[in-house]
Design an enzyme around this catalytic site. Structure first.
Site, PDB file in Angstrom:
ATOM      1  CB  SER A 228     -14.478  42.468  -8.231  1.00 14.01           C
ATOM      2  OG  SER A 228     -14.313  43.862  -8.235  1.00 14.01           O
ATOM      3  CG  ASN A 229     -10.204  45.289  -9.654  1.00 11.42           C
ATOM      4  OD1 ASN A 229     -10.171  46.232  -8.889  1.00 11.42           O
ATOM      5  ND2 ASN A 229     -10.827  45.334 -10.832  1.00 11.42           N
ATOM      6  NE  ARG A 230      -5.613  43.565  -2.672  1.00 12.59           N
ATOM      7  CZ  ARG A 230      -4.380  43.998  -2.927  1.00 12.59           C
ATOM      8  NH1 ARG A 230      -3.703  43.511  -3.937  1.00 12.59           N
ATOM      9  NH2 ARG A 230      -3.815  44.912  -2.167  1.00 12.59           N
TER      10      ARG A 230
END
Ligand code: CTP
Length: 404
Positions: free
Chosen positions: A210-212
């Site tokens: 995923s990402n932030r």
């Protein structure tokens, strides 16, 4: 919250123990620029002081005794007529019954009868009183006359029981008021699809790529659409955020789930705003079982996901169907404007918000943002560093212009 700024709101407070929550409601509305006049019934004044309200609103809080003062002989007419919203929160079964029958035996019910705006009630009472046929019939009568009924919620009640009858939380009531006061805005009658959050691509049942992204910018955009009177479908990857009151939420996890939802929802939509941070890659295979550390290799084989904006653009070209206007975001750490312009063109966007995500004070995960807007026709505009809600309002103003 520009939609509340300068708006005159009458807040009626009746004798439910939830009356203390109305002080927070009055405070939030005042901080947002609304002018809140409070009317307490006698029963409410036994639970909470009018001073609590005047202290947070900086305006008067009225009691029945004010009705009979010489200089305020038309107080109920004045309060009833000069407002943009009239909310009774909490509204007891007794006050609901009075409203249903047109009784006007105190300042609040008099002002309600004199009100030219639609009244909203937020019921709060014990579950038994709420489900009683008398209360249900009274609410049905009010509903049939156009009175807005917000709640009640379900959960712990002051009686110690659990059930339906809780006053909606102040934040939710503010959300309802925003939607009500924004309904005639520039996006009235427009369907807007907003995506938010960072998609998750599963590796195994417990691990994801995923990402932030926090989803804050997308959720703020959904709220700004509602403030501008639009209908909003919020397609969200997992976040910790509460969707704005009035938004239709579609929860997705992966890029391909988001793509499916976006294509389905934008078919007849006016506007698409892709604020989501969509994964560009996903694991080639997804293990059905948790991968043990001894058996896992050190390399994760990945494959590309679909570019959702490109799918939307291709469908628009081939089938002439889809959103009239498309807005994207460009998350960049270098060559911000050049890269954003490439995305604007390759994804066939009308407008792109270029985001320098290398900054620690703006963009991913934080409450503030700073973007530069680039239009298809070559126009360019820098927005200053501000809360994501401010960026959302500014972007929605520009979107409304594009939709004219
Ligand atoms: N986007 C999309 N589908 C993807 C990836 C991104 O629709 N698979 C959208 C984003 O929601 C955003 C825009 O495309 O509105 C730009 O996303 P960004 O992450 O900045 O760029 P990418 O296109 O992913 O390119 P790169 O990662 O190479 O910068």
């Amino acid at each position: 919250m520009k939609v509340l700024s300068g708006k005159r709101i009458v807040l009626g407070v009746t004798g439910s123990i939830a009356a203390y929550k109305s002080v927070e409601l009055a405070s939030t509305l005042t901080k947002s620029g609304a002018l809140v006049d409070t009317i307490l019934t006698e029963a409410a004044s036994k639970l909470i002081s009018p001073l609590s309200f005047s202290a947070v609103t900086g305006r008067r809080a009225y009691l029945d005794s004010n009705l009979w003062q010489q200089e305020e002989h038309v107080l109920h007419v004045e309060l009833g007529e000069r407002n943009q919203a009239f909310l009774i929160a909490p509204a007891t079964a007794n006050t609901i019954a009075k409203l249903a029958h047109g009784l006007a035996d105190n300042l609040l019910t008099l002002a309600a009868l004199a009100s030219r705006t639609n009244i909203a009630v937020a019921p709060a009472m014990d579950g038994g009183m709420y489900s009683h046929p008398a209360t249900q019939e009274n609410l049905a009568v009010l509903g049939s006359r156009g009175v807005l009924i917000w709640g009640p919620g379900t959960g712990h009640l002051a009686s110690g029981l659990s059930g339906k009858g809780r006053l909606l939380e102040p934040g939710d009531l503010v959300g309802h008021l925003r939607q009500l006061l924004g309904k005639d805005g520039p996006l009235q009658g427009k369907k807007v699809v907003v995506t938010a959050g960072g998609t998750e691509e599963p590796i195994d049942p417990v691990r994801v790529l995923s990402n932030r992204s926090s989803g804050k910018q997308g959720y703020a955009l959904a709220q700004a659409v509602l403030d501008a009177g639009g209908e909003v479908v919020l397609i969200s990857a997992p976040t910790c955020l509460k969707p704005p009151v009035g938004a239709t939420l579609i929860q997705v996890r992966t890029a391909s789930e988001m793509a499916r939802a976006v294509l389905a929802e934008t078919e007849g939509a006016d506007l698409l705003i892709m604020a989501a941070a969509v994964a560009d890659f996903r694991p080639q295979t997804r293990s059905e079982q948790k991968i043990k550390k001894d058996e896992g290799g050190q390399t994760l084989a990945l494959e590309r996901t679909d570019d959702i904006l490109q799918l939307v653009a291709a469908r628009k070209k081939e089938q002439s169907c889809g959103p009239r206007i498309v807005i994207g975001f460009a998350a960049e750490t270098e060559d911000l404007l050049a890269n954003a312009r490439i995305k604007l063109e390759s994804k066939d966007l009308d407008l792109i918000a270029a985001n320098d995500v290398s900054r620690s004070d703006a963009g991913i995960g934080v409450d503030q943002n700073q973007v530069t807007l680039l239009w298809k026709d070559g126009r360019i505009k820098d927005l200053e560093l501000m809360p994501k809600s401010g960026i959302a309002e500014a972007l929605i103003r520009e979107a409304a212009e594009l939709l004219v």
